[in-house]
Motif scaffolding. Structure first.
Motif, PDB file in Angstrom:
ATOM      1  N   VAL A  63      36.279 -10.505  10.468  1.00  0.00           N
ATOM      2  CA  VAL A  63      37.186 -10.638   9.327  1.00  0.00           C
ATOM      3  C   VAL A  63      37.738  -9.283   8.900  1.00  0.00           C
ATOM      4  O   VAL A  63      38.914  -9.165   8.552  1.00  0.00           O
ATOM      5  N   GLU A  64      36.878  -8.242   8.951  1.00  0.00           N
ATOM      6  CA  GLU A  64      37.370  -6.928   8.532  1.00  0.00           C
ATOM      7  C   GLU A  64      38.491  -6.434   9.436  1.00  0.00           C
ATOM      8  O   GLU A  64      39.416  -5.753   8.971  1.00  0.00           O
ATOM      9  N   GLN A  65      38.452  -6.811  10.712  1.00  0.00           N
ATOM     10  CA  GLN A  65      39.534  -6.428  11.620  1.00  0.00           C
ATOM     11  C   GLN A  65      40.818  -7.185  11.293  1.00  0.00           C
ATOM     12  O   GLN A  65      41.916  -6.613  11.314  1.00  0.00           O
ATOM     13  N   VAL A  66      40.676  -8.471  10.982  1.00  0.00           N
ATOM     14  CA  VAL A  66      41.842  -9.287  10.630  1.00  0.00           C
ATOM     15  C   VAL A  66      42.512  -8.752   9.363  1.00  0.00           C
ATOM     16  O   VAL A  66      43.738  -8.628   9.286  1.00  0.00           O
ATOM     17  N   ILE A  67      41.702  -8.405   8.353  1.00  0.00           N
ATOM     18  CA  ILE A  67      42.246  -7.909   7.097  1.00  0.00           C
ATOM     19  C   ILE A  67      42.824  -6.513   7.259  1.00  0.00           C
ATOM     20  O   ILE A  67      43.870  -6.190   6.679  1.00  0.00           O
ATOM     21  N   ALA A  68      42.166  -5.676   8.067  1.00  0.00           N
ATOM     22  CA  ALA A  68      42.643  -4.303   8.251  1.00  0.00           C
ATOM     23  C   ALA A  68      44.049  -4.271   8.829  1.00  0.00           C
ATOM     24  O   ALA A  68      44.838  -3.360   8.534  1.00  0.00           O
ATOM     25  N   GLU A  69      44.398  -5.259   9.654  1.00  0.00           N
ATOM     26  CA  GLU A  69      45.726  -5.298  10.245  1.00  0.00           C
ATOM     27  C   GLU A  69      46.801  -5.634   9.215  1.00  0.00           C
ATOM     28  O   GLU A  69      47.975  -5.319   9.429  1.00  0.00           O
ATOM     29  N   LYS A  70      46.431  -6.269   8.105  1.00  0.00           N
ATOM     30  CA  LYS A  70      47.415  -6.728   7.123  1.00  0.00           C
ATOM     31  C   LYS A  70      47.402  -5.923   5.821  1.00  0.00           C
ATOM     32  O   LYS A  70      48.337  -6.021   5.030  1.00  0.00           O
TER      33      LYS A  70
END
Length: 288
Positions: A63-70
């Motif tokens: 999830v942290e990777q998904v959020i970091a992209e946005k």
């Protein structure tokens, strides 16, 4: 979200042929969605304390990777919108206070009323129709990273940030006007004028600094809500930020991404307002 129809497993296997009910039930059991809601919540809190936000049920990525992209596009949008709103609201509020009762004051009061009443998504659509489609000045949607060119970045971020800035500037301008009227009637303003200070210095240095204190609270609240409050704007402009991610997480029943996004929004709100409280000490020597 837990009461809404559907669940993450159906979204995860949606469109796949040959998935049996037994496989769906086994996936729910494996992911823990058959447990009582309080048990799931307690498990999530335990993982949060350990720094584990979980994995997206849609693509399996952390999830942290998904959020970091946005998060970076949303942070840029929020910062530009906030700066624009301050540059609109402060001069407008001061000018309305100095010209109280004049045509300028009535015009700015109308702007404030319209800015508060008009829904953000409707204003965004109108700006797209006029500035993007009719006059073709700005692109109607999308996002370009500053690394790909500052000019293109500015063109793509202009309309969504302007939409947010107008709706943010309206209540801030009202508070600046009201606060400025109160400060201009204070005795220290007359003392500053009696000392021979120029009217411009009295207004923009002495009076405005005190008038900004109440308005700072409003700006802080707005800044805290911008990260999550731009959901509709990001959706209207197809802006790939946290708001856009949140809508997609709701549609896909992606509980881990949805919960982590909301946790981030709440944390940002609390942090910004804490910084505003600290900034009061800079503006108001009485607090020091």
């Amino acid at each position: 979200m837990r009461l809404a129809p559907g669940d993450p497993v159906l979204a995860m296997y949606g469109g796949q042929i040959g998935v049996s009910l037994e496989e769906l039930e086994a996936a729910r059991e494996r992911l823990g969605y058959n447990d009582p809601m309080l048990v799931q919540y307690g498990r999530w809190l335990t993982d949060i304390v350990r720094g584990d936000l979980g994995n997206s049920v849609v693509n399996g990525l952390p999830v942290e990777q998904v959020i970091a992209e946005k998060i970076w596009p949303s942070a840029q949008l929020a910062m530009v919108a906030l700066i624009l709103s301050v540059f609109i609201a402060v001069p407008a509020g001061v000018l309305a206070a100095l010209r109280r009762g004049s045509l300028i004051d009535r015009f700015l009061t109308g702007f404030v009323s319209a800015g508060i009443a008009i829904p953000q998504f409707w204003l965004g659509i109108m700006l797209i129709l006029v500035l993007a489609i009719q006059f073709q000045i700005f692109p109607a949607s999308g996002y370009v990273s500053p690394a790909e060119g500052l000019g293109e970045w500015a063109m793509h971020i202009a309309l969504p940030s302007l939409t947010l800035a107008i709706t943010l500037a309206a209540p801030t301008a009202r508070f600046v006007r009201s606060s400025m009227l109160d400060v201009l009637s204070e005795q220290f303003v007359d003392v500053a004028k009696a000392k021979g200070l120029s009217g411009r210095r009295v207004i923009w240095v002495h009076a405005l600094r005190n008038a900004l204190l109440p308005a700072l609270t409003i700006v802080g609240l707005q800044a805290g809500t911008l990260m999550g409050g731009a959901v509709l704007i990001e959706w209207v402009f197809a802006f790939p930020g946290l708001g856009w991610l949140l809508v997609n997480a709701v549609t896909a029943r992606d509980y881990p991404v949805l919960q982590a996004s909301l946790l981030l929004f709440v944390t940002a709100f609390l942090l910004v307002n804490f910084l505003v409280d600290l900034f009061y000490r800079v503006l108001d020597p009485r607090l020091r």
